[in-house]
Write an enzyme that holds these catalytic residues in place. Structure first.
Site, PDB file in Angstrom:
ATOM      1  N   GLU A  58      -5.542   2.590  -9.968  1.00 20.98           N
ATOM      2  CA  GLU A  58      -5.630   1.891  -8.682  1.00 20.98           C
ATOM      3  C   GLU A  58      -4.376   1.064  -8.388  1.00 20.98           C
ATOM      4  O   GLU A  58      -3.839   0.376  -9.265  1.00 20.98           O
ATOM      5  CB  GLU A  58      -6.844   0.952  -8.658  1.00 20.98           C
ATOM      6  CG  GLU A  58      -8.160   1.662  -8.516  1.00 20.98           C
ATOM      7  CD  GLU A  58      -9.250   0.715  -8.052  1.00 20.98           C
ATOM      8  OE1 GLU A  58      -8.937  -0.258  -7.332  1.00 20.98           O
ATOM      9  OE2 GLU A  58     -10.415   0.943  -8.420  1.00 20.98           O
ATOM     10  N   ARG A  59      -3.958   1.129  -7.127  1.00 23.76           N
ATOM     11  CA  ARG A  59      -2.912   0.227  -6.636  1.00 23.76           C
ATOM     12  C   ARG A  59      -3.356  -1.211  -6.913  1.00 23.76           C
ATOM     13  O   ARG A  59      -4.481  -1.578  -6.616  1.00 23.76           O
ATOM     14  CB  ARG A  59      -2.743   0.445  -5.138  1.00 23.76           C
ATOM     15  CG  ARG A  59      -1.822  -0.498  -4.442  1.00 23.76           C
ATOM     16  CD  ARG A  59      -1.675  -0.219  -2.960  1.00 23.76           C
ATOM     17  NE  ARG A  59      -2.923  -0.379  -2.202  1.00 23.76           N
ATOM     18  CZ  ARG A  59      -2.978  -0.345  -0.871  1.00 23.76           C
ATOM     19  NH1 ARG A  59      -1.861  -0.102  -0.158  1.00 23.76           N
ATOM     20  NH2 ARG A  59      -4.131  -0.503  -0.238  1.00 23.76           N
ATOM     21  N   HIS A  68      -4.594   7.071  -0.647  1.00 26.85           N
ATOM     22  CA  HIS A  68      -4.926   7.806  -1.882  1.00 26.85           C
ATOM     23  C   HIS A  68      -4.062   9.048  -2.021  1.00 26.85           C
ATOM     24  O   HIS A  68      -3.784   9.737  -1.027  1.00 26.85           O
ATOM     25  CB  HIS A  68      -6.406   8.210  -1.869  1.00 26.85           C
ATOM     26  CG  HIS A  68      -7.323   7.046  -2.088  1.00 26.85           C
ATOM     27  ND1 HIS A  68      -7.712   6.642  -3.348  1.00 26.85           N
ATOM     28  CD2 HIS A  68      -7.878   6.166  -1.217  1.00 26.85           C
ATOM     29  CE1 HIS A  68      -8.496   5.576  -3.232  1.00 26.85           C
ATOM     30  NE2 HIS A  68      -8.610   5.259  -1.947  1.00 26.85           N
ATOM     31  N   ASN A 122      -7.727   2.777   2.863  1.00 24.53           N
ATOM     32  CA  ASN A 122      -6.654   2.506   1.901  1.00 24.53           C
ATOM     33  C   ASN A 122      -6.061   3.847   1.464  1.00 24.53           C
ATOM     34  O   ASN A 122      -6.678   4.883   1.598  1.00 24.53           O
ATOM     35  CB  ASN A 122      -7.195   1.691   0.719  1.00 24.53           C
ATOM     36  CG  ASN A 122      -8.327   2.393  -0.024  1.00 24.53           C
ATOM     37  OD1 ASN A 122      -8.910   3.354   0.470  1.00 24.53           O
ATOM     38  ND2 ASN A 122      -8.630   1.928  -1.202  1.00 24.53           N
ATOM     39  N   CYS A 141     -12.581  -1.029  -0.081  1.00 30.09           N
ATOM     40  CA  CYS A 141     -13.025  -0.943  -1.477  1.00 30.09           C
ATOM     41  C   CYS A 141     -14.462  -0.423  -1.465  1.00 30.09           C
ATOM     42  O   CYS A 141     -15.362  -1.131  -1.001  1.00 30.09           O
ATOM     43  CB  CYS A 141     -12.952  -2.304  -2.162  1.00 30.09           C
ATOM     44  SG  CYS A 141     -13.556  -2.282  -3.867  1.00 30.09           S
ATOM     45  N   GLY A 160     -14.436   3.711  -5.782  1.00 36.71           N
ATOM     46  CA  GLY A 160     -15.307   4.302  -4.753  1.00 36.71           C
ATOM     47  C   GLY A 160     -14.526   5.066  -3.702  1.00 36.71           C
ATOM     48  O   GLY A 160     -14.824   6.224  -3.402  1.00 36.71           O
ATOM     49  N   THR A 161     -13.490   4.433  -3.150  1.00 40.75           N
ATOM     50  CA  THR A 161     -12.673   5.137  -2.157  1.00 40.75           C
ATOM     51  C   THR A 161     -11.928   6.297  -2.808  1.00 40.75           C
ATOM     52  O   THR A 161     -11.692   7.336  -2.169  1.00 40.75           O
ATOM     53  CB  THR A 161     -11.651   4.184  -1.497  1.00 40.75           C
ATOM     54  OG1 THR A 161     -10.918   3.484  -2.523  1.00 40.75           O
ATOM     55  CG2 THR A 161     -12.337   3.212  -0.556  1.00 40.75           C
TER      56      THR A 161
END
Ligand SMILES: N[C@H](CCC[C@H](N)C(=O)O)C(=O)O
Length: 282
Positions: free
Chosen positions: A215-216, A166, A164, A76, A225-226
Site C-alpha cells: 500500500e501507498r 492502483h 485511490n 479505503c 479493500g480497494t
C-alpha cells in the site's frame, strides 16, 4: 494537552485508529499521525479514519483517511466497513446503510444481518488523470494493461482508480511474488506523481484469486479493500474472472467477496472488527 478517545478496529488485519470528528475538535494536520501509527512507540495502525459532519444534502457523513505516513488519501475499502460499524456503535446513526462522502466520490456501506458489511464502492476509473499516471507517447488511455519499466525489469500492469490509485500485476504465486522490493519501487515510480498502491494477483479460477498489496503510505498490509476491488476489476476486464458474480479474494488477513461487471459499481463484502476503545493525550 488534548484528550482524544478513539476505537482501534480492523478489516482482515488492515488496522485503523477511528476518531469521531463530530464530537472531538480534531485537526488531522497538527495531530502526530505518523507517531501514533508506529507499532512500537505509538498506537499502531495502517490508517487513521476520521468521521466528520457534512453539509451535503442526502449524505450522512464525511469520511477522511490518513495513511500511516500521515498522507491524506481518497479511499479505503476495509476502513469503510469499520466506519459504518463505528458510526453505529457510537450512536451517530441508527441507519443500517449510510451514504458517505469521500475525497473522490460517494460510497454506501451497509451493515448486514450476518455481521458482515457490504459497501458499494462506486465505479472504477481508467483515465490517466483519474490516478494520476503519466501516459507514454506509444500508449492509449483506457488500455487494459501498460508496461511499467523499473530499472532493467518491466511489469505489465492494470492501472485504475477506486478513488485511490492502483497498479495490479499478475503473478504465478503470491507467496514468491516480489512484493517487498517491487512494491516499494513501483509505489513511488515517477509514472505515478501521487504514488500508487501495488497489487500482486494470482488467479486460481474464474471465481477465486489470491492477492497481496503493497500500500501507498503504509507498506504491505494484511489486506487492502480497494486493492481487492481493483484486482477483481482488472481480472474481469482481462477475461480471467467472472463478470457480475462473486469473486473470492484471499488476502493475508482473510477473504473479501467482490462483484463487478463493466459499467457497474463495485460491491465489496467482508468483516469489520472493533478491538478496543482507547484514549490518548497529545
Ligand atoms: N494506502 C491507500 C489507502 C488505504 C487503502 C486500503 N487500506 C483499503 O482497504 O482500501 C492509499 O494510499 O490509497
Amino acid at each position: 494537552m488534548n484528550k482524544l478517545t478513539f476505537s482501534k478496529m480492523h478489516g482482515l488485519g488492515n488496522d485503523f485508529m477511528v476518531i469521531d470528528g463530530t464530537r472531538h475538535n480534531f485537526d488531522p494536520h497538527t495531530a502526530p499521525i505518523a507517531a501514533w501509527a508506529d507499532r512500537h512507540t505509538g498506537i499502531g495502525f495502517d490508517q487513521l479514519l476520521l468521521v466528520e459532519h457534512t453539509d451535503k444534502a442526502d449524505v450522512d457523513f464525511r469520511y477522511r483517511i490518513f495513511n500511516a505516513d500521515g498522507s491524506e488519501v481518497q479511499q479505503c475499502g476495509n476502513g469503510a466497513r469499520c466506519f459504518v460499524k463505528f458510526v453505529a456503535e457510537q450512536g451517530l446513526s441508527d441507519k443500517h446503510e449510510i451514504i458517505v462522502e469521500t475525497a473522490k466520490g460517494i460510497i454506501k456501506p451497509r451493515l448486514n444481518d450476518d455481521g458482515l458489511v457490504t459497501v458499494n464502492m462506486g465505479q472504477p476509473r481508467f483515465q490517466p488523470e483519474d490516478l494520476p499516471f503519466i501516459l507514454r507517447s506509444n500508449e492509449q488511455a483506457g488500455q487494459l494493461t501498460y508496461i511499467v519499466v523499473q530499472d532493467l525489469d518491466s511489469a505489465e500492469m492494470s492501472l485504475l482508480s477506486m478513488g485511490n490509485p492502483h497498479a495490479v500485476m499478475l503473478v504465478g504465486d503470491v507467496e514468491t511474488a516480489p512484493v517487498a522490493d517491487w512494491g516499494a519501487a513501483l509505489q513511488k515510480h515517477p509514472r505515478f506523481p501521487e504514488r500508487v498502491n501495488v497489487g500482486f494477483m494470482e488467479v486460481l479460477d474464474k471465481h477465486n484469486i489470491k492477492l497481496r498489496v503493497y500500500e501507498r503510505g503504509a507498506g504491505e498490509t494484511q489486506a487492502c479493500g480497494t486493492g481487492a476491488c481493483a484486482a477483481v476489476v482488472s481480472g474481469v476486464r482481462l477475461g480471467l474472472l467472472a463478470a457480475g458474480e462473486p469473486v473470492r479474494v484471499q488476502l493475508r488477513g482473510g477473504d473479501l467477496h467482490i462483484i463487478w461487471s463493466e459499467g457497474e459499481d463495485v460491491m465489496m463484502t467482508g468483516a469489520a472488527v472493533k478491538v478496543f476503545d482507547g484514549e490518548i493525550a497529545y
